[in-house]
Design a protein around this motif. Sequence first.
Motif, PDB file in Angstrom:
ATOM      1  N   LYS A 172       2.767   9.114  -2.657  1.00 39.38           N
ATOM      2  CA  LYS A 172       2.516   7.849  -3.347  1.00 39.38           C
ATOM      3  C   LYS A 172       1.329   7.925  -4.293  1.00 39.38           C
ATOM      4  CE  LYS A 172       0.246   5.900   0.742  1.00 39.38           C
ATOM      5  NZ  LYS A 172      -1.160   5.746   0.394  1.00 39.38           N
ATOM      6  N   ASP A 173       0.411   8.850  -4.046  1.00 41.17           N
ATOM      7  CA  ASP A 173      -0.808   8.868  -4.851  1.00 41.17           C
ATOM      8  C   ASP A 173      -0.778   9.825  -6.032  1.00 41.17           C
ATOM      9  OD1 ASP A 173      -2.246   7.024  -3.201  1.00 41.17           O
ATOM     10  OD2 ASP A 173      -2.273   8.597  -1.683  1.00 41.17           O
ATOM     11  N   ARG A 212       0.814  -1.214   0.000  1.00 41.35           N
ATOM     12  CA  ARG A 212       0.000   0.000   0.000  1.00 41.35           C
ATOM     13  C   ARG A 212       0.847   1.262   0.000  1.00 41.35           C
ATOM     14  NH1 ARG A 212      -5.290  -0.919   0.518  1.00 41.35           N
ATOM     15  NH2 ARG A 212      -5.756  -3.098   0.885  1.00 41.35           N
ATOM     16  N   LEU A 213       2.105   1.124   0.307  1.00 42.57           N
ATOM     17  CA  LEU A 213       2.972   2.303   0.281  1.00 42.57           C
ATOM     18  C   LEU A 213       3.392   2.661  -1.138  1.00 42.57           C
ATOM     19  CD1 LEU A 213       5.259   1.531   3.344  1.00 42.57           C
ATOM     20  CD2 LEU A 213       3.240   2.961   3.238  1.00 42.57           C
ATOM     21  N   HIS A 214       3.169   1.764  -2.072  1.00 44.53           N
ATOM     22  CA  HIS A 214       3.536   2.038  -3.460  1.00 44.53           C
ATOM     23  C   HIS A 214       2.388   1.694  -4.397  1.00 44.53           C
ATOM     24  CE1 HIS A 214       7.672   2.808  -2.366  1.00 44.53           C
ATOM     25  NE2 HIS A 214       7.686   1.712  -1.657  1.00 44.53           N
ATOM     26  N   PRO A 215       1.288   2.445  -4.332  1.00 46.18           N
ATOM     27  CA  PRO A 215       0.167   2.101  -5.204  1.00 46.18           C
ATOM     28  C   PRO A 215       0.510   2.336  -6.677  1.00 46.18           C
ATOM     29  CG  PRO A 215      -0.260   4.166  -4.074  1.00 46.18           C
ATOM     30  CD  PRO A 215       1.025   3.643  -3.533  1.00 46.18           C
ATOM     31  N   SER A 246       9.167   5.324 -10.003  1.00 47.73           N
ATOM     32  CA  SER A 246       8.231   4.477 -10.720  1.00 47.73           C
ATOM     33  C   SER A 246       7.442   5.274 -11.751  1.00 47.73           C
ATOM     34  CB  SER A 246       7.280   3.803  -9.739  1.00 47.73           C
ATOM     35  OG  SER A 246       6.505   4.774  -9.099  1.00 47.73           O
ATOM     36  N   ARG A 258       7.967   2.418  11.073  1.00 46.54           N
ATOM     37  CA  ARG A 258       6.541   2.718  11.157  1.00 46.54           C
ATOM     38  C   ARG A 258       6.123   2.568  12.602  1.00 46.54           C
ATOM     39  NH1 ARG A 258       3.481   2.278   6.467  1.00 46.54           N
ATOM     40  NH2 ARG A 258       1.630   1.409   7.410  1.00 46.54           N
TER      41      ARG A 258
END
Lengths: 223, 367, 254
Positions: C151-152, A97-100, C115, C55
């Motif tokens: 990330k989003d 979930r940290l890299h969607p 990415s 975390r």
Amino acid sequence: VAMELWGYRAMGGSCLRPFSCELGPLSRPDGSAAFLQGDTSVLAALYGPAEAKGNRELPERAALEVLLRPKTGLPGVGERSREQLLRRTCEAVVLGRLHPRCAVSVVLQVVADGGSLLSCCLNAACMGLLDAGLPLASLFCGVTCALHPDGSLILDPTTRQEQEARAVLTFAIDSAEKKVLMASTKGACSMEEMQQCIAAAQSAADTIFQFYRDSIRRRYSKS
Amino acid sequence: MTAAAAGRDSGSSIAAEESGAEPQAPPYRAATATRKRTPRRCREWPLAGELALRCRHPLAAGARHHRRHAAGKGFRSVTRWRHLQGGSGAAMAEAFKTVEPLEYYRRFLKENCRPDGRELGEFRTTTVNIGSITTADGSALVKFGNTTVICGVKAELATPTEDSANKGYIVPNVELPSLCSPRFRSGPPGEEAQAASQFIADVIENSQIIAKEDLCIANGKLVWVLYCDIICMDYDGNLLDASAFALLAALKNVQLPSVTINEETGLSEVNFKQKNPLMIRKHPVATSFAIFDDTLLIVDPNAEEEDLATGTVTVVTDEEDRLCSVHKPGGSPLTGAKLQDCITRAITRQREVKKLIDKVINSIKPK
Amino acid sequence: MAARGGVAVEERVGQVVLPGDVLVVPAHPDEDGERLRLGAPPAPHTRLLCGPGLRRCDAGLLVTKCGLLRHRQAAGGAYWVDSQQKRYVPIKGDHAIGIVTAKAGDVFKLDVGGSEQASLSYLAFEGATKRNRPNVQVGDLIYGQFVVANKDMEPEMVCVDSSGRSSGMGIIGQDGFLFKVSLGLIRKLLAPKSEIIQELSQLYPFEMVLGMNGRIWVKARTVQQTLIIVNILEACEYMTAEQRKQAFAKLSGN
């Protein structure tokens, strides 16, 4: 960054074969590891988190892909089934979930198969994930147990021991609570025997996790 | 087909067969007649009452969480909320399910039931129908709720290899055609189909359901090859259980013609008049569980539950309570004790399925 | 073993930690102590920072990456894991070197090794206006800073600081040499008073740009000198401090 370890003893007098692991043997992938268990050797290469291609993209987590390449020939149904086992095991620990919308591919190349191949693949995959620095909730290790017809239990069997065995059970054990992440069995056994194998695998897992720690320590001592 | 009719009419579904007869009914097999009514009540109260509170102002400050999830599924679901603000409970529940499927399930599981009305340990109605394909040497159609799997066994003659001269072959294959679910595409088999084929092959091998020596006709010269094609026609989860069950039922249904080898010519002669059933040595039965939120085990998951679950386990046991396979492809970790739980449940299930198969087989035997 | 029981976080500083390890954060030594000194002003509310590779969990801090645990004693303290990684994940505020891959209307697309490609507006250069566009071609190297990176969302870079100045950012000159090293090495080079950089600077003058995404651009007076630096830096990845000092001694000797 090679690291070797000889004759780790585990439960019931049965012991694991010598382990050895090299972290980052390949230069191109984002993470790589070569794992040796006796005569069994698997090379893992990891790419990611990278851009997901086409329909593989998942909106809220990373898409994991495991490719298992046999030593010779093309991958068949057996490999596909193992890929599924390995992928779902990795998915359970990777914090995707940290890299969607990203893709992570784990490529496993069998270099030599001298028994306990699936557990060696699991160990190589975990070391590859560690080397690539992907966020993980815990580690996992693979342990294969063989039940000999005379009732004895052999950990980390060779090909020969696997053939002689009545049943061969492979487990993936997680490092957080020593629970069973993955189980795959061959041959038939009783409930008690399976519980015995799980217990043996859990105690062997301690040894393997210590080996992981030592390997990583060796690597970071260089910097 | 008379076989089919007999199979169905005599109530070959577990539900019909057992509703009153089984006094020590396990926790997950309930008397269906009464249970069937509970779901409706369940469906109404957790959603219409309690949840309505949360749904009333979906776009208010507290609903940011919902909106984020909705964004992934396109804007439609967000706008739908607005229309539904004054809508009926059922429509609201539907919308809640779309936006927060996992939370929707959790609400039900907390009340020890599932959205389709089952208890956590309850199987869907299981139906088996044998001899459904007249052109095959043996066949069976199995239904677990909506999941429909058909298995056809075709026997062919072949010459064995040198090193296993007295052994026949069993070649299983699981197909997931695109007609059974939108998640599959036509073309070469995908990962799930291949993994299922491998699983079935492992079950055959591990359980010794048929001794391969039984398939030998003439040592080193002629053996039977059994092609077991398992085709999923409606995919609603728990493919492995249904496939293993269909395979077992189809093998029980196989009638092989007797074959003799003519001493003079050396050719084989097949006598279709005289047919013999196969010797089924073990009755392996698969039982699947889905793991919810790392702790909760539910039995016989449907497709929706499989998608939301954090893992699955499949246990295969035979009548001697031996474990023929413990297949846990990753997912949430389980303790040995939890696995033991699964095995105990699987053993009870094996008995039920065995009883069901026997009943169906007996129902078509010529009297 | 350390994995389950949970070890006090201070004990592990400077040591190798593995994913799944739980580090216990000491409770604030207030409660009892505070009650005794009733009149004393309350201690400033400090916040523990949880950096990369860590975390929060119920028992304390959960390690998610392997590497060396680091600690900084500033404003409540910060813990993070220093791990050696090759793949870059954009982080807001990082300076990185990107390669222009496309011009799409008002924005350039940059490959930063993450990415997803980063976007860079043509207005995000010093002195750029709608009329006066910067001269950026596909294939150019850009040194910039991430202003949006999560990330989003698609990461976004700029080549100006908050006051509109370039402060060193922008297009990197035509010649020179670009190569990649691990992210751990980059962090080592960018550390204040990095030994490697100090030793290198004593050899001969050269220009260097370090991107947090593992990319290094180097230019010296001659091609040969440039390549020497490249080779040294690449070798630094696998050399201990001792070996490196020997190598430098050899170089400055001739």
